[in-house]
Design a protein around this motif. Structure first.
Motif, PDB file in Angstrom:
ATOM      1  N   ASN A  56     -63.806  57.328  29.063  1.00 38.63           N
ATOM      2  CA  ASN A  56     -62.566  56.670  29.473  1.00 38.63           C
ATOM      3  C   ASN A  56     -62.272  55.463  28.598  1.00 38.63           C
ATOM      4  OD1 ASN A  56     -60.815  57.623  31.414  1.00 38.63           O
ATOM      5  ND2 ASN A  56     -62.099  57.046  33.130  1.00 38.63           N
ATOM      6  N   ALA A  57     -63.318  54.686  28.292  1.00 39.90           N
ATOM      7  CA  ALA A  57     -63.135  53.452  27.526  1.00 39.90           C
ATOM      8  C   ALA A  57     -62.795  53.730  26.063  1.00 39.90           C
ATOM      9  CB  ALA A  57     -64.400  52.602  27.622  1.00 39.90           C
ATOM     10  N   THR A  58     -63.435  54.732  25.468  1.00 39.92           N
ATOM     11  CA  THR A  58     -63.260  54.960  24.024  1.00 39.92           C
ATOM     12  C   THR A  58     -61.920  55.603  23.671  1.00 39.92           C
ATOM     13  OG1 THR A  58     -64.469  57.055  24.258  1.00 39.92           O
ATOM     14  CG2 THR A  58     -65.741  55.130  23.575  1.00 39.92           C
ATOM     15  N   ILE A  59     -61.269  56.237  24.645  1.00 40.21           N
ATOM     16  CA  ILE A  59     -59.959  56.847  24.360  1.00 40.21           C
ATOM     17  C   ILE A  59     -58.944  55.789  23.930  1.00 40.21           C
ATOM     18  CG2 ILE A  59     -58.017  58.126  25.386  1.00 40.21           C
ATOM     19  CD1 ILE A  59     -60.095  59.524  27.190  1.00 40.21           C
ATOM     20  N   PHE A  60     -59.111  54.547  24.413  1.00 42.99           N
ATOM     21  CA  PHE A  60     -58.187  53.467  24.058  1.00 42.99           C
ATOM     22  C   PHE A  60     -58.110  53.273  22.540  1.00 42.99           C
ATOM     23  CE2 PHE A  60     -58.812  52.336  28.493  1.00 42.99           C
ATOM     24  CZ  PHE A  60     -57.561  51.848  28.868  1.00 42.99           C
ATOM     25  N   ILE A  61     -59.246  53.383  21.856  1.00 45.44           N
ATOM     26  CA  ILE A  61     -59.270  53.155  20.404  1.00 45.44           C
ATOM     27  C   ILE A  61     -58.400  54.182  19.694  1.00 45.44           C
ATOM     28  CG2 ILE A  61     -60.742  53.047  18.356  1.00 45.44           C
ATOM     29  CD1 ILE A  61     -63.036  52.210  20.237  1.00 45.44           C
ATOM     30  N   SER A  62     -58.555  55.462  20.074  1.00 44.31           N
ATOM     31  CA  SER A  62     -57.761  56.518  19.434  1.00 44.31           C
ATOM     32  C   SER A  62     -56.272  56.353  19.742  1.00 44.31           C
ATOM     33  CB  SER A  62     -58.234  57.892  19.899  1.00 44.31           C
ATOM     34  OG  SER A  62     -59.554  58.137  19.485  1.00 44.31           O
TER      35      SER A  62
ATOM     36  N   THR B  53     -53.743  52.568  14.383  1.00 49.32           N
ATOM     37  CA  THR B  53     -52.627  52.365  13.447  1.00 49.32           C
ATOM     38  C   THR B  53     -52.988  52.838  12.040  1.00 49.32           C
ATOM     39  OG1 THR B  53     -53.407  50.106  13.065  1.00 49.32           O
ATOM     40  CG2 THR B  53     -51.677  50.404  14.733  1.00 49.32           C
ATOM     41  N   SER B  54     -54.166  53.412  11.897  1.00 49.65           N
ATOM     42  CA  SER B  54     -54.591  53.909  10.591  1.00 49.65           C
ATOM     43  C   SER B  54     -55.571  55.067  10.791  1.00 49.65           C
ATOM     44  CB  SER B  54     -55.274  52.801   9.784  1.00 49.65           C
ATOM     45  OG  SER B  54     -56.510  52.442  10.406  1.00 49.65           O
ATOM     46  N   LEU B  55     -55.782  55.826   9.738  1.00 53.99           N
ATOM     47  CA  LEU B  55     -56.746  56.921   9.801  1.00 53.99           C
ATOM     48  C   LEU B  55     -58.161  56.382  10.040  1.00 53.99           C
ATOM     49  CD1 LEU B  55     -55.498  59.261   6.910  1.00 53.99           C
ATOM     50  CD2 LEU B  55     -55.424  59.715   9.375  1.00 53.99           C
ATOM     51  N   GLY B  56     -58.443  55.190   9.505  1.00 49.38           N
ATOM     52  CA  GLY B  56     -59.756  54.578   9.717  1.00 49.38           C
ATOM     53  C   GLY B  56     -60.025  54.302  11.188  1.00 49.38           C
ATOM     54  N   MET B  57     -59.009  53.784  11.907  1.00 45.56           N
ATOM     55  CA  MET B  57     -59.174  53.530  13.346  1.00 45.56           C
ATOM     56  C   MET B  57     -59.340  54.826  14.121  1.00 45.56           C
ATOM     57  SD  MET B  57     -56.666  50.396  14.473  1.00 45.56           S
ATOM     58  CE  MET B  57     -57.198  50.530  16.182  1.00 45.56           C
ATOM     59  N   LEU B  58     -58.582  55.851  13.713  1.00 41.55           N
ATOM     60  CA  LEU B  58     -58.706  57.152  14.382  1.00 41.55           C
ATOM     61  C   LEU B  58     -60.110  57.724  14.202  1.00 41.55           C
ATOM     62  CD1 LEU B  58     -55.351  59.049  13.723  1.00 41.55           C
ATOM     63  CD2 LEU B  58     -56.411  58.660  15.939  1.00 41.55           C
ATOM     64  N   VAL B  59     -60.635  57.597  12.993  1.00 46.71           N
ATOM     65  CA  VAL B  59     -61.984  58.093  12.714  1.00 46.71           C
ATOM     66  C   VAL B  59     -63.011  57.334  13.565  1.00 46.71           C
ATOM     67  CG1 VAL B  59     -63.797  58.200  10.956  1.00 46.71           C
ATOM     68  CG2 VAL B  59     -61.489  58.973  10.415  1.00 46.71           C
ATOM     69  N   ALA B  60     -62.861  56.003  13.658  1.00 45.62           N
ATOM     70  CA  ALA B  60     -63.782  55.200  14.469  1.00 45.62           C
ATOM     71  C   ALA B  60     -63.685  55.586  15.940  1.00 45.62           C
ATOM     72  CB  ALA B  60     -63.469  53.718  14.288  1.00 45.62           C
ATOM     73  N   GLY B  61     -62.454  55.789  16.418  1.00 49.82           N
ATOM     74  CA  GLY B  61     -62.267  56.198  17.808  1.00 49.82           C
ATOM     75  C   GLY B  61     -62.922  57.538  18.088  1.00 49.82           C
ATOM     76  N   GLN B  62     -62.757  58.478  17.157  1.00 51.94           N
ATOM     77  CA  GLN B  62     -63.371  59.797  17.323  1.00 51.94           C
ATOM     78  C   GLN B  62     -64.892  59.717  17.314  1.00 51.94           C
ATOM     79  OE1 GLN B  62     -61.670  63.016  17.809  1.00 51.94           O
ATOM     80  NE2 GLN B  62     -60.412  61.314  18.498  1.00 51.94           N
ATOM     81  N   LEU B  63     -65.430  58.840  16.467  1.00 51.66           N
ATOM     82  CA  LEU B  63     -66.883  58.664  16.394  1.00 51.66           C
ATOM     83  C   LEU B  63     -67.444  58.221  17.740  1.00 51.66           C
ATOM     84  CD1 LEU B  63     -69.478  58.487  14.583  1.00 51.66           C
ATOM     85  CD2 LEU B  63     -68.891  56.080  14.258  1.00 51.66           C
ATOM     86  N   LEU B  64     -66.787  57.244  18.356  1.00 55.14           N
ATOM     87  CA  LEU B  64     -67.265  56.736  19.651  1.00 55.14           C
ATOM     88  C   LEU B  64     -67.026  57.744  20.771  1.00 55.14           C
ATOM     89  CD1 LEU B  64     -66.149  53.000  19.335  1.00 55.14           C
ATOM     90  CD2 LEU B  64     -68.481  53.893  19.265  1.00 55.14           C
ATOM     91  N   GLU B  65     -65.894  58.448  20.721  1.00 54.47           N
ATOM     92  CA  GLU B  65     -65.637  59.476  21.733  1.00 54.47           C
ATOM     93  C   GLU B  65     -66.664  60.602  21.653  1.00 54.47           C
ATOM     94  OE1 GLU B  65     -61.677  61.011  22.401  1.00 54.47           O
ATOM     95  OE2 GLU B  65     -60.790  59.200  21.543  1.00 54.47           O
ATOM     96  N   GLY B  66     -67.181  60.828  20.451  1.00 51.50           N
ATOM     97  CA  GLY B  66     -68.150  61.906  20.282  1.00 51.50           C
ATOM     98  C   GLY B  66     -69.464  61.673  21.008  1.00 51.50           C
ATOM     99  N   ILE B  67     -69.841  60.425  21.225  1.00 49.89           N
ATOM    100  CA  ILE B  67     -71.126  60.140  21.881  1.00 49.89           C
ATOM    101  C   ILE B  67     -71.205  60.775  23.274  1.00 49.89           C
ATOM    102  CG2 ILE B  67     -72.639  58.301  22.765  1.00 49.89           C
ATOM    103  CD1 ILE B  67     -71.678  56.583  20.375  1.00 49.89           C
ATOM    104  N   PRO B  68     -70.212  60.566  24.158  1.00 50.76           N
ATOM    105  CA  PRO B  68     -70.285  61.266  25.450  1.00 50.76           C
ATOM    106  C   PRO B  68     -70.161  62.783  25.340  1.00 50.76           C
ATOM    107  CG  PRO B  68     -68.222  60.026  25.266  1.00 50.76           C
ATOM    108  CD  PRO B  68     -69.101  59.595  24.138  1.00 50.76           C
ATOM    109  N   TRP B  69     -69.500  63.293  24.286  1.00 53.30           N
ATOM    110  CA  TRP B  69     -69.475  64.754  24.116  1.00 53.30           C
ATOM    111  C   TRP B  69     -70.899  65.294  24.058  1.00 53.30           C
ATOM    112  CZ3 TRP B  69     -65.941  65.499  19.175  1.00 53.30           C
ATOM    113  CH2 TRP B  69     -64.665  64.983  19.429  1.00 53.30           C
ATOM    114  N   GLY B  70     -71.768  64.558  23.350  1.00 54.60           N
ATOM    115  CA  GLY B  70     -73.160  64.991  23.232  1.00 54.60           C
ATOM    116  C   GLY B  70     -73.839  65.105  24.584  1.00 54.60           C
TER     117      GLY B  70
END
Length: 541
Positions: A156-162, A166-183
């Motif tokens: 729930n918390a990491t979705i805010f980043i994605s 405002t940039s591809l770099g932020m999207l990549v960082a958001g996806q990285l953090l969202e991936g942790i709970p996927w595991g």
């Protein structure tokens, strides 16, 4: 005198009436850790295992509807990984997203550079790689429920980043953090589902994991299709925000779910395990027989080793089991699955217009859902090994046909032929290899190592997927090799390797209790002889 006779009669009736209750009370006082030496408990364990073998799929479903429901709810958490995976692959095909973040490659034509495209696809997997290794130890300590609840809060918390990127770099960082709970989700879901349902339902219930993956794809395909013609940032921000519809309702439901009785027994919490068994569908004397059966298997495995650690996965016969799990997980990337995951972009590169590509992707996602539903009766009728081998062989054929279509002179007909073959390949994968892989993974691991082995197996999936995503992007991207359907040569060849490995090393585990599976592996029975090998219900090894 008559009153005395009546008193004796009432006493007799009371004795008969309370006989079942007395049996239950007596069993509650017994030390279940002595199941291997106590004759009465051993008989109950044998009866419990025989009951599991005797139950058919429909009978088990009727007697355990709540177990099926809880298994599906846990498996549904994977919808979030699916949602994000398909979301990113749709973003790189979204006109406004390409214009906002891409580079100009032609007359008013934009494309996301290959390196950023790969980063978007891989960052979530990198996060999930961290999550799967953390999931095992945390689950062993806190159980499936609380570990999954923690992961949902984190999600729930990491979705805010994605969402606010405002940039591809932020999207990549958001996806990285969202991936942790996927595991956490992908490690715990198949393990939990396989532990709470009867033997006859293990195939169907663990296969719902692939259905959840398809549901995520359908929602993303519908949202992307609905917003792909918008010429503003909301064409991708709204689909991103839809991720918030899942975690909170799932969190509440999982809080109400029973913990796995297998995990509770391993922690020595027998009274709670009995209550959990009763909540899942077994009542009265049957619940005690199921409890004794679980205790028997747990005690047999406990004699092989103490508290589970990651090192146990590569010791003795568990090394073979770990290798099979890793092989099954990694093979998901080599038999056409990446075409399914990048369907919209694949359709565009095959020559279909962007709007038609989004329509085809929605159709493709719905057909995958149908294929997942068909996998339930398939898993009841055929063996795990049979489904995997035949499904892979069929996809090998279609992948090479796709490659041939991509190699001839290209026109309107060949474009649609490649698109249709992409849909067929996705359909076969979603009905055969996809769902049956999760069943195989859940059944292969030892009970005491299940939380760890499913995590490490999924790590093998990400180790294989991360470079394959880069390869897939390189093959399809216009700024890369631009192969379109010719990628079938690559995926067809890798699928052949998967088929050969499965033929020699994948055992048949259908209709086997966890005790029987332990014995088969301990005896080092060759994979192709698992089905014919007889294991007596009284044997303890």
């Amino acid at each position: 005198m008559s009153s005395g006779i009546e008193e004796k009669k009432l006493e007799g009736e009371a004795g008969v009436k309370s006989e079942g209750e007395a049996h239950v009370a007596h069993n509650e006082k017994l030390d279940h850790s002595q199941v291997l030496t106590n004759k009465d408990l051993m008989n109950e364990a044998i009866d419990g295992e025989n009951n599991e073998h005797e139950q058919g799929v429909w009978e088990a479903a009727k007697s355990h509807p709540l177990a099926c429901m809880w298994a599906f709810i846990f498996c549904f958490t994977i919808v979030m990984e699916s949602f994000d995976m398909f979301l990113n692959t749709n973003f790189v095909a979204l006109p406004y997203f390409k214009k906002q973040f891409g580079v100009l490659i032609g007359a008013n034509e934009y494309s996301i550079p290959t390196r950023w495209q790969s980063a978007l696809f891989q960052s979530g997997q990198c996060g999930a790689f961290i999550g799967v290794f953390a999931a095992g130890p945390i689950t062993n300590r806190f159980g499936y429920r609380w570990t999954t609840i923690f992961a949902l809060i984190f999600m729930n918390a990491t979705i805010f980043i994605s969402f606010f990127s405002t940039s591809l770099g932020m999207l990549v960082a958001g996806q990285l953090l969202e991936g942790i709970p996927w595991g956490f989700f992908i490690s715990n879901s198949p393990a939990y589902a396989s532990e709470i349902v009867p033997l006859a339902l293990r195939g169907a219930c663990t296969a719902t994991l692939q259905m959840s993956w398809s549901i995520g794809g359908i929602i993303v395909a519908a949202a992307s299709y609905g917003y792909n013609n918008r010429n503003d940032e909301w064409s991708w921000r709204v689909p991103t925000a839809l991720q918030w519809i899942f975690p909170t309702p799932l969190l509440i439901l999982i809080f109400l779910a029973p913990e796995s009785p297998w995990w509770l027994i391993r922690r020595g919490r027998k009274a709670e395990a009995l209550r959990s068994i009763e909540r899942l569908g077994d009542k009265g004397e049957r619940s005690h027989k199921t409890l004794a059966m679980i205790e028997r298997t747990v005690e047999l495995e406990a004699e092989m080793g103490g508290s589970p650690t990651l090192l146990d996965l590569i010791k003795g016969t568990d090394l073979r089991r770990t290798a099979i799990i890793c092989m099954m997980y990694a093979s998901q990337n080599f038999a056409g699955n990446l075409i399914a995951n990048q369907a919209t972009y694949f359709f565009e590169q095959a020559g279909i217009s962007p709007d038609k590509s989004f329509q085809l992707n929605l159709i493709n996602s719905c057909l995958q859902f149908v294929a997942n539903a068909l996998s339930w009766p398939l898993s009841a009728w055929f063996g795990r090994r049979t489904i995997y081998l035949w499904g892979t062989a069929i996809n090998v054929t279609f992948l090479f046909i796709l490659a041939i279509c991509g190699s001839v002179h290209q026109n309107h007909q060949t474009s649609y032929a490649q698109a249709c073959l992409g849909v067929i390949i996705s359909f076969v994968y979603a009905g055969a290899m996809g769902p049956i892989t999760y069943t195989i993974i859940a059944e292969t691991s030892a009970v005491r190592l299940r939380a760890l082995s499913t995590g490490v197996g999924r790590a093998a999936y990400y180790v294989a997927e991360i470079p394959m995503i880069f390869l897939a992007s390189q093959m399809l991207n216009q700024t890369g090799w631009n192969l379109a359907g010719k990628c079938g040569y690559v995926w067809g060849s890798t699928a052949i390797v998967c088929w050969i490995l499965a033929y020699f090393f994948l055992p048949e585990l259908k209709n086997r209790s966890y005790r029987e599976i332990d014995i088969l592996f301990n005896r080092k029975v060759p994979a192709r002889q698992f089905k014919e090998t007889h294991i007596d219900v009284t044997e303890n090894e």
